[in-house]
Write an enzyme that holds these catalytic residues in place. Structure first.
Site, PDB file in Angstrom:
ATOM      1  N   GLU A  36       0.825  -1.212   0.000  1.00 49.01           N
ATOM      2  CA  GLU A  36       0.000   0.000   0.000  1.00 49.01           C
ATOM      3  C   GLU A  36       0.858   1.260   0.000  1.00 49.01           C
ATOM      4  O   GLU A  36       0.536   2.239  -0.676  1.00 49.01           O
ATOM      5  CB  GLU A  36      -0.957   0.007   1.205  1.00 49.01           C
ATOM      6  CG  GLU A  36      -2.082  -1.009   1.106  1.00 49.01           C
ATOM      7  CD  GLU A  36      -3.009  -0.758  -0.080  1.00 49.01           C
ATOM      8  OE1 GLU A  36      -3.064   0.377  -0.563  1.00 49.01           O
ATOM      9  OE2 GLU A  36      -3.665  -1.719  -0.526  1.00 49.01           O
ATOM     10  N   TYR A 119      -7.089   5.996   4.335  1.00 52.26           N
ATOM     11  CA  TYR A 119      -7.218   4.982   3.284  1.00 52.26           C
ATOM     12  C   TYR A 119      -6.340   3.765   3.586  1.00 52.26           C
ATOM     13  O   TYR A 119      -6.814   2.628   3.588  1.00 52.26           O
ATOM     14  CB  TYR A 119      -6.845   5.550   1.893  1.00 52.26           C
ATOM     15  CG  TYR A 119      -6.496   4.414   0.978  1.00 52.26           C
ATOM     16  CD1 TYR A 119      -7.506   3.582   0.497  1.00 52.26           C
ATOM     17  CD2 TYR A 119      -5.163   4.082   0.704  1.00 52.26           C
ATOM     18  CE1 TYR A 119      -7.189   2.467  -0.257  1.00 52.26           C
ATOM     19  CE2 TYR A 119      -4.848   2.974  -0.043  1.00 52.26           C
ATOM     20  CZ  TYR A 119      -5.862   2.169  -0.517  1.00 52.26           C
ATOM     21  OH  TYR A 119      -5.549   1.044  -1.235  1.00 52.26           O
ATOM     22  N   ASP A 137      -9.770   4.858  -1.892  1.00 47.69           N
ATOM     23  CA  ASP A 137      -8.738   5.422  -2.768  1.00 47.69           C
ATOM     24  C   ASP A 137      -9.432   6.196  -3.896  1.00 47.69           C
ATOM     25  O   ASP A 137     -10.667   6.293  -3.931  1.00 47.69           O
ATOM     26  CB  ASP A 137      -7.786   4.336  -3.291  1.00 47.69           C
ATOM     27  CG  ASP A 137      -8.442   3.429  -4.320  1.00 47.69           C
ATOM     28  OD1 ASP A 137      -9.675   3.526  -4.514  1.00 47.69           O
ATOM     29  OD2 ASP A 137      -7.722   2.630  -4.940  1.00 47.69           O
TER      30      ASP A 137
END
Ligand code: SF4
Length: 339
Positions: A36, A119, A137
Site C-alpha cells: 500500500e 485509506y 482510494d
C-alpha cells in the site's frame, strides 16, 4: 436491498475480472502495508517490481526496522516521493519499539504509523484482518460519486466527510475484505475516468444514479488545482574523469537526505555563464512544483573545494541515494563523463 444487489453484481464481476497481484495472494499485514505504501503515487506495474524487492530483502517488519535508512532510500530509488520511504522505515521501527510485531491489528494503532492515512489504515485492516473499515482510494471515490451521483468535490474536508458517510452506508460489513477489493478493482479497471461505452454493459448500471441522470462522465468533481510554483536550478557536475563532487540535501525541502551534484537555486530564470557548456536544460514536474534544471559539466584536473560537498569516485556513485532528477541527468550524461 439496493446494497445486496450491488454486492452480488460487484462480486460476480470481481471474481471474473480481477488481476492477480502478489499482495492479493497474502493476508500478511506487513506485506499488505508495504504494497500500500509503494502503490501510493505509483502505478501497479511499476509497484510490483519494488514490492518484490522490498519483501525479498526485508521479509518481516523487524528486518526493515533494522535496516539503515540509506539502504531503504536506495532500494526506493526511482519511485519518487521519498518521504514515503522514510516513513516506511520509521513506521517499521515504531512497530518494533511498541511491541506490535508482527504488525498492529487495531485500526487506531495502524493509523498512528507514519505515512498511514485513513485509506491505508482501512486497506490494511480490511485486507489483512477482514475488519469493517472502508478503504477510499481515488478509484473508490469515483465509483461512489457515480453510483450516488454526488457532485460535491471529494478532495475537500466537507467532501471527504460526505463520501465517508456514503461508503460507510454502502460497505459490506459481513465481507469487508471482498467488498473493498472489489470496489477498488472495479474503479481501477471498469468504472474508469474515461468511460467509453462501458456504462452500456455495466453490471452496476441498474444501481447507478449518475448513469440514470447522464452525469457519469462529469464525476467525480475535484476542487480547483493550486497554482504550480516554478523553481530554477543550475547543477555543476565537476569531473576529473574518475572523481566527482556530490552533496546531501539537508534542508526540509524536496529530496530531503538525498544526494545530488552541487547546485545553485535562482529566484528567476538565468542564462548563466556563457563560457560554461550547458549540457542540457531539463524540466521536472512534481505535484506542486515545476523544476527547471540545467546541468553544466566542468572537466577539471582537481576538484574544487565547495562547502558541504564531498569528493567521491564515479564508481562509488551507486552507493548513494540520488534524487530522481539527478538520476535522469546521469542517464543522459554518464557516457560522456566517464571517458
Ligand atoms: S454505469 Fe457507468 S458510471 Fe455507473 S458504475 Fe457502471 S461504469 Fe460506472
Amino acid at each position: 436491498m439496493l446494497n445486496s444487489l450491488i454486492y452480488s453484481r460487484l462480486y460476480n464481476w470481481y471474481e471474473i475480472n480481477h488481476r492477480i497481484l502478489p499482495w492479493r495472494e497474502t493476508e500478511d499485514p506487513y506485506a499488505i502495508w508495504l504494497s500500500e505504501i509503494i502503490l501510493q503515487q505509483t502505478r501497479v506495474v511499476q509497484g510490483i517490481d519494488y514490492y518484490m524487492r522490498f519483501i525479498n530483502r526485508w521479509p518481516t517488519v523487524e528486518d526493515l526496522a533494522a535496516a539503515d535508512e540509506a539502504e531503504v532510500l536506495r532500494e526506493w530509488q526511482g519511485l519518487g516521493y521519498y518521504s514515503r520511504a522514510r516513513n516506511l522505515h520509521k513506521a517499521a521501527q515504531m512497530v518494533v519499539q511498541n511491541g506490535w510485531t508482527p504488525f498492529p491489528s487495531r485500526f487506531e494503532d495502524i493509523r498512528a504509523l507514519p505515512g498511514v492515512g485513513d485509506y491505508t489504515a482501512g486497506a490494511i485492516a480490511s485486507f489483512a484482518y477482514n475488519q469493517p473499515f472502508p478503504a477510499m482510494d481515488g478509484n473508490v471515490y469515483r465509483v461512489v460519486a457515480r453510483l450516488m451521483d454526488l457532485d460535491e468535490p471529494f478532495d475537500t474536508s466537507a467532501g471527504k466527510k460526505l463520501f465517508r458517510q456514503q461508503i460507510e452506508q454502502l460497505l459490506d460489513r459481513d465481507h469487508p475484505r471482498l467488498f473493498n477489493s472489489a470496489i477498488m478493482e472495479f474503479g481501477a479497471l471498469y468504472c474508469t475516468p474515461v468511460l467509453g461505452d462501458n456504462c452500456t454493459s455495466c453490471p452496476l448500471q441498474a444501481c447507478c444514479k449518475a448513469y440514470t441522470n447522464g452525469t457519469a462522465e462529469l464525476l467525480p468533481v475535484r476542487k480547483p488545482k493550486p497554482k504550480i510554483k516554478d523553481r530554477w536550478f543550475t547543477y555543476h557536475i565537476y569531473t576529473t574523469g574518475t572523481e566527482t563532487l556530490i552533496h546531501k540535501r539537508e534542508a526540509k525541502d524536496i529530496w530531503f537526505h538525498l544526494y545530488e551534484f552541487p547546485c545553485d537555486e535562482h529566484d528567476i530564470p538565468t542564462i548563466g555563464n556563457r563560457k560554461s557548456k550547458i549540457d542540457f536544460p531539463y524540466t521536472h514536474v512534481l505535484s506542486h512544483q515545476r523544476l527547471h534544471a540545467r546541468f553544466i559539466t566542468h572537466k577539471v584536473k582537481e576538484l574544487p573545494h565547495i562547502e558541504g560537498t564531498m569528493a567521491i569516485k564515479w564508481s562509488d556513485l551507486d552507493n548513494y541515494a540520488l534524487s530522481r532528477l539527478t538520476l535522469k541527468a546521469l542517464d543522459k550524461l554518464m557516457s560522456g563523463l566517464r571517458n
